[in-house]
Design a protein around this motif. Sequence first.
Motif, PDB file in Angstrom:
ATOM      1  N   ALA A  67       0.830  -1.210   0.000  1.00  0.00           N
ATOM      2  CA  ALA A  67       0.000   0.000   0.000  1.00  0.00           C
ATOM      3  C   ALA A  67       0.865   1.260   0.000  1.00  0.00           C
ATOM      4  O   ALA A  67       0.561   2.236  -0.700  1.00  0.00           O
ATOM      5  CB  ALA A  67      -0.930  -0.012   1.209  1.00  0.00           C
ATOM      6  N   ALA A  68       1.956   1.230   0.778  1.00  0.00           N
ATOM      7  CA  ALA A  68       2.855   2.380   0.825  1.00  0.00           C
ATOM      8  C   ALA A  68       3.531   2.606  -0.531  1.00  0.00           C
ATOM      9  O   ALA A  68       3.632   3.745  -1.008  1.00  0.00           O
ATOM     10  CB  ALA A  68       3.909   2.178   1.913  1.00  0.00           C
ATOM     11  N   THR A 111       1.089   4.079  -2.935  1.00  0.00           N
ATOM     12  CA  THR A 111       0.819   5.493  -2.659  1.00  0.00           C
ATOM     13  C   THR A 111       1.993   6.372  -3.076  1.00  0.00           C
ATOM     14  O   THR A 111       1.798   7.475  -3.618  1.00  0.00           O
ATOM     15  CB  THR A 111       0.539   5.688  -1.164  1.00  0.00           C
ATOM     16  OG1 THR A 111      -0.560   4.849  -0.776  1.00  0.00           O
ATOM     17  CG2 THR A 111       0.202   7.139  -0.853  1.00  0.00           C
TER      18      THR A 111
END
Length: 276
Positions: free
Chosen positions: A19-20, A23
């Motif tokens: 997810a990081a 993003t």
Amino acid sequence: MRKKRLLADWLVYALLMLAALFTLFPLLMALMNSFKTNGQLLTDVVGLPQGLHVENYVRTWNKMHYLRSLGNTAYLAAISVTLIVLLSALAGWRLCRTKTKLSGFLFSLFVFSMLIPFSSIMIPLYRVVLAFKLKNSLLGLCFIYAGLGVSMAIFLYHGFVKGIPLELEEAAAIDGCNLRQTFISIVMPMLTPVTATVVITNVLWIWNDFLLPLVVLSKNDRYTLLLSTNTLFGQYASDWTAILSALMLAAVPVIVFYALFQKRILDGIADGAVKG
């Protein structure tokens, strides 16, 4: 059992890492491509730059008048957030402490105004700007930001004030404090956690806002960072390396600001949830 728990933790960390990366990927791509030449950018978008072309940032610095645009943006953020904090803290405190139908109606009105999208009021707002001669006025834009930002801030302050014991204010009144002294000496210091949340969230909003300055400002010497970046887009061609380096220059101050104070956001939200 312990192995299963360890495996579950690793899966959670792996998902968080993905997810990081998802993003941060656009930001990393913009940073990487900002050091390329236009030829390298057009032929290989995802490849690493063949040398660090720092001259892109020098060219962008001069084209967008970075220091002037940075000063305009910082001025907008500082004045607007100061107005939001002062007006919202006072209004949230008095609306919470005044138990009347009028105060309840006014609080409901502020909450309802949070549901109105900006696009639906953009044209009437522009008419108001022209009527009050606020076109190309940075100070006028600060008041507009304050008017748009107080609703959410009042909602946060109102919920936080509920957790402040009324006995403290009554004790201050017995000691001879008037409402102004009570607010400055007793209430406002106890609102520090939620004030930090209001300050940080509104600074991020104002710093990254493009549409409202575009509506109000038309003179180059009043441009914010994002408006100055927009001038790099041409009708028939655009200098993409300059645009990407301009976006990085515009993002760096607010990224540093958020990294330094992100813990205060979480603390303010958590305290507000407990007290509210």
